[in-house]
Design an enzyme around this catalytic site. Sequence first.
Site, short mmCIF file in Angstrom:
data_model
loop_
_atom_site.label_atom_id
_atom_site.label_comp_id
_atom_site.label_asym_id
_atom_site.label_seq_id
_atom_site.Cartn_x
_atom_site.Cartn_y
_atom_site.Cartn_z
N GLY A 148 -29.43 17.86 -37.25
CA GLY A 148 -30.09 18.24 -36.02
C GLY A 148 -29.05 18.73 -35.01
O GLY A 148 -27.90 18.27 -35.03
N CYS A 149 -29.42 19.66 -34.15
CA CYS A 149 -28.43 20.20 -33.21
C CYS A 149 -28.03 19.16 -32.17
O CYS A 149 -26.86 19.05 -31.81
CB CYS A 149 -28.94 21.49 -32.57
SG CYS A 149 -30.57 21.37 -31.81
N ASN A 150 -29.01 18.39 -31.70
CA ASN A 150 -28.67 17.32 -30.76
C ASN A 150 -27.86 16.24 -31.47
O ASN A 150 -26.91 15.69 -30.89
CB ASN A 150 -29.94 16.68 -30.20
CG ASN A 150 -30.80 17.67 -29.44
OD1 ASN A 150 -30.29 18.57 -28.78
ND2 ASN A 150 -32.11 17.52 -29.53
N ALA A 151 -28.24 15.98 -32.71
CA ALA A 151 -27.55 14.95 -33.49
C ALA A 151 -26.09 15.33 -33.71
O ALA A 151 -25.19 14.47 -33.64
CB ALA A 151 -28.26 14.72 -34.82
N THR A 153 -24.24 17.23 -31.73
CA THR A 153 -23.52 17.13 -30.46
C THR A 153 -23.13 15.69 -30.17
O THR A 153 -21.99 15.39 -29.81
CB THR A 153 -24.39 17.69 -29.32
OG1 THR A 153 -25.01 18.90 -29.74
CG2 THR A 153 -23.54 17.95 -28.08
#
Lengths: 342, 342, 342, 342
Positions: A148-151, A153
């Site tokens: 995931g992109c948030n994950a 980061t």
Amino acid sequence: MTHRIAILGASGYTGAELIRLIATHPGMEIVALSADRKAGMEMAEVFPFLRHLDLPRLVKIEDIDFSGIDLCFCALPHATTQQVIAGLPRGLKIVDLSADFRLRDPAAYEKWYGQPHAAIEVQKEAVYGLTEFYREEIRAARLVAGTGCNAATGQYAIRPLIEAGVIDLDNIVIDLKAGVSGAGRSLKENLLHAELSGGTHSYSAGGKHRHLGEFDQEFSKIAGRPVQVQFTPHLMPFNRGILATVYLRGAAQDIHAALASRYAAEPFLRVLPFGALPSTRDIAGSNFCHIGVIGDRIPGRAVVVAVLDNLCKGSSGQAIQNANLMLGAEETAGLMLAPVFP
Amino acid sequence: MTHRIAILGASGYTGAELIRLIATHPGMEIVALSADRKAGMEMAEVFPFLRHLDLPRLVKIEDIDFSGIDLCFCALPHATTQQVIAGLPRGLKIVDLSADFRLRDPAAYEKWYGQPHAAIEVQKEAVYGLTEFYREEIRAARLVAGTGCNAATGQYAIRPLIEAGVIDLDNIVIDLKAGVSGAGRSLKENLLHAELSGGTHSYSAGGKHRHLGEFDQEFSKIAGRPVQVQFTPHLMPFNRGILATVYLRGAAQDIHAALASRYAAEPFLRVLPFGALPSTRDIAGSNFCHIGVIGDRIPGRAVVVAVLDNLCKGSSGQAIQNANLMLGAEETAGLMLAPVFP
Amino acid sequence: MTHRIAILGASGYTGAELIRLIATHPGMEIVALSADRKAGMEMAEVFPFLRHLDLPRLVKIEDIDFSGIDLCFCALPHATTQQVIAGLPRGLKIVDLSADFRLRDPAAYEKWYGQPHAAIEVQKEAVYGLTEFYREEIRAARLVAGTGCNAATGQYAIRPLIEAGVIDLDNIVIDLKAGVSGAGRSLKENLLHAELSGGTHSYSAGGKHRHLGEFDQEFSKIAGRPVQVQFTPHLMPFNRGILATVYLRGAAQDIHAALASRYAAEPFLRVLPFGALPSTRDIAGSNFCHIGVIGDRIPGRAVVVAVLDNLCKGSSGQAIQNANLMLGAEETAGLMLAPVFP
Amino acid sequence: MTHRIAILGASGYTGAELIRLIATHPGMEIVALSADRKAGMEMAEVFPFLRHLDLPRLVKIEDIDFSGIDLCFCALPHATTQQVIAGLPRGLKIVDLSADFRLRDPAAYEKWYGQPHAAIEVQKEAVYGLTEFYREEIRAARLVAGTGCNAATGQYAIRPLIEAGVIDLDNIVIDLKAGVSGAGRSLKENLLHAELSGGTHSYSAGGKHRHLGEFDQEFSKIAGRPVQVQFTPHLMPFNRGILATVYLRGAAQDIHAALASRYAAEPFLRVLPFGALPSTRDIAGSNFCHIGVIGDRIPGRAVVVAVLDNLCKGSSGQAIQNANLMLGAEETAGLMLAPVFP
């Protein structure tokens, strides 16, 4: 040597970003593009910004001949993805950008995604795609599950700190600001320009965001005990970029040292000088991640801020970085594009 | 073969854009960067988005040793530029991005820029840098004068039509929408986010914009008689991109044919199918220019819409395209980067 | 005296803007709100920015008791509107914000809207709602048809000039920049923040925009002969505001004088000093329209720029201004709110 | 009854916002406006969005006759403010919008603002302007010190929780997202549209933001012991609005109950249903503050989110609310304007 590439789900933002990056990649050639509802269209109609490229017409997945394809990027919605990947040729290398193979525990998948996993056997061979932490496994993998992109980061900010034992594992807060392209090309009222521009709001607050499944899995694995973080994402009125403000207990200098040391040789992860904090503007359009650390006036507390481009380093850039490894190419091939500013 | 490059005025947006493009250019290496007030600083301090590059420290122009430099980009303010370029070594190839050498007639320069030209001898050897129309002259030139970004956009829409004789020369209206990065990194109240975002206004209306000097010079030269256009630019609340809506008298199909034919072999100029009109979003971050033509319900009238990225094709991308020619390199080298969308 | 108001179609932007304005209107009280698909919901769920108001719950139109209602605003889609209004009580005063009753000639309606008009008898009593030019008819009207927002902007710039005979009727070009809220709360890909922000494009170019029906009708009526304008709208990455750049043949000073004289006593129409041109930012959120005039360097040509807020003066503010007249109230009641800047 | 008002520092954003609000205030009339560098100008030149108002010309402070003035708003920079206010007539009611009189302890002022306080005697009579918590003192005050806009947002979220004893005082984190108008009309590179739009970054992180002085003072006073919060503000690419995400230890339901109970009778403070969180879009342009509470999946943790418009409820709207009290007017007079959306 040029590798032959297929992209499934080419009509979404991550599909388009893959094409953008491959356009100047020295060792990849796109030979097949799928898009279910838009099969039969030219990419120039779906994404006119790709008009200058000579690309194959969009087709349905079942019309792709996978025999000559070296690697397939799969940029389909979750759930659909499981079925599609389970049906692909066994020998095909796959980089999946969906959520379907990120969680190793099928029970965790069912908890966060609301339905049982339908391809548990395939899941077993999936490698979690956070390149800098699974590099050797990815090199050997047949199926890599993009994070995931948030994950991504949050993990770039925190993983080395758990490894180094420099933070309190029970006091981690991630306040995240996410550019709207992360929500995809979805027709939702709250994604309209008139609704979104000019303000911000939180979403999936209170421990409900699905990327918590990845945080739980990865942080607990490193720590060797259950770790739960608090995580509040906010939807931002800009297109690309995620900024994670991470509140931690620990010595700020030690935290900085752990990050700087861990990432010293990484081509895409840059730790700023102590006390400097990054901006999303400085990584937009690129595969770079900038990380900064500052101490608080309250002793024993620190803030880590990490930024990356959700579509690139958080998704399609990561996917190509992993594909490079899987194909035996230079890891940075095609990915050294500078950010675009202003 | 790698050419050694200097950039004067590296602390502005066009300077930074040059560096962004050269970062992945296969045949250029930056060996000197100047910035007067910021001499002594690292580029990573001035433009953190370039942090990943290994760049020379900023110096004053007088501290650059030009002996080993193949080509110098000059991205300084007008007026200053004349003095600097007049003082550079005679054998140095120069691509100037300022307004100082665009107008061949010193009287025209004085009229539009409000002061006499101070380097008339140097002006005489300058070649006007609209690549697709001065390619051979540029290849042979020592000094190329980059065009205005608005001037480039309007000329791409109109020049082939004057050449082909398909439009009325006395009825040309250019209504232009210009992204704010064209105004540079200037500290002006009307460029603040709080003032600019959320609206639009015209500026330099009524025939006062300096790029009219370029339109007058070029269109009159092609036509062999004086041609004056009406031109109203509008400042837009976005960073990159120019859209020129050009109102013309002539047969729309002939206009489309003249553009499509003239640009058929051009790598960066794309004429859309008749009736389709372009968007600035589809060229942002790239060296491409998209052009569309549509007829009006009123017979004999047509609209041409041209879009390009003011910092790239309108300025720094053009400069590199010209430098490629001057250095005997592939014209498109380093410039095939795809636009960034969304 | 407080008038009892109903709003049909309260879940769209113009409906919400009516409520915003009535919230501080001294002589109106909202007693019924309809929204077909959202019937049963509270306005605070549909538009949380109205949370502080004590509003009736949304209902279906058929559940409204019109007996005690003094005036009904109808903010429904076109085509639907005809049917609904034909079925409302005969004695009810109505201000319609749709396109259904703007064109007096049913053939023109069919031409521009693609289907025959279904309520021709009702059309006959409709008064065109451009307040400053139909004030007395509006005062006496039962049904007022609000103008298109683009149509209003263009007419404010041009009508007095046709009346005064100071422009060439065959050379009128309107290049219009329209904020995205004018497109309504529609789920379309090109209205998403990720697609729209950061750029611009034209739409309905070439004489295809429906508001041309209003320009044709009104300008021809004033001129006493057919008048056709060229009109290109552009979608802007901001929410509120329209800027019309109007290219004309005529003496700029005469044009300025005609506008200044015609609007001298108007409370909402402001003509700037000669040579000054307006910005959309200075009218956003208000019922004001600013107009500027400048001459061109080419003799005999002029540019008029008009700005207004599409949701307010171009739609819901106009509607309330007209309702004030129909109800015998002060014309400016509730409408003197200052623009919101920045 | 109409009170006669002066505004010192009318050329900044908070000055303009005061004028916007007073424009439709039933009991205030502006009789004097000062702006040092812009003395002699009309407000329509400085802020064209106020063009429709009949306002006094800008003058220097020393040219104002304060004898007939009932109340003076002071919107000057800090430090300057102390000197100016110390020189105003002793009987004049003053609402100050600067930071100069917010901190009761001169040592705290010196610590946070870097210089000794120069008007300690005046400081002694200043009342802290957070209306809902100092209402009676404000009613009786001669000098009210408006709060910082960030400080107001955080306090609205937290004060009742300290009062009610429902949170852990040693674990308070405020992650704040601030619209750029809070930075004022300052010519700084990072406030340019080209630099700011399209991204976000933190600033004054690590316990350095001056509004911490207010948090320390107020929270410690309520708690009866020192309380220090962690506070990271982020600059947002929108103009109006602050969103504070506050991370707390305590029972979420108790926290919600404490806020809902404390604010039940407040006209401008709205507590959303439990689990709902607010958006800045829903308060922009208004004097309302929306507050939401949600529990976390980790037991004993909660998030409170508060939003307000920094220029209005956070500054000029607050100032007028306080002025209403000081003048014996209705507290909400002139302030019930609805937010502007979209």
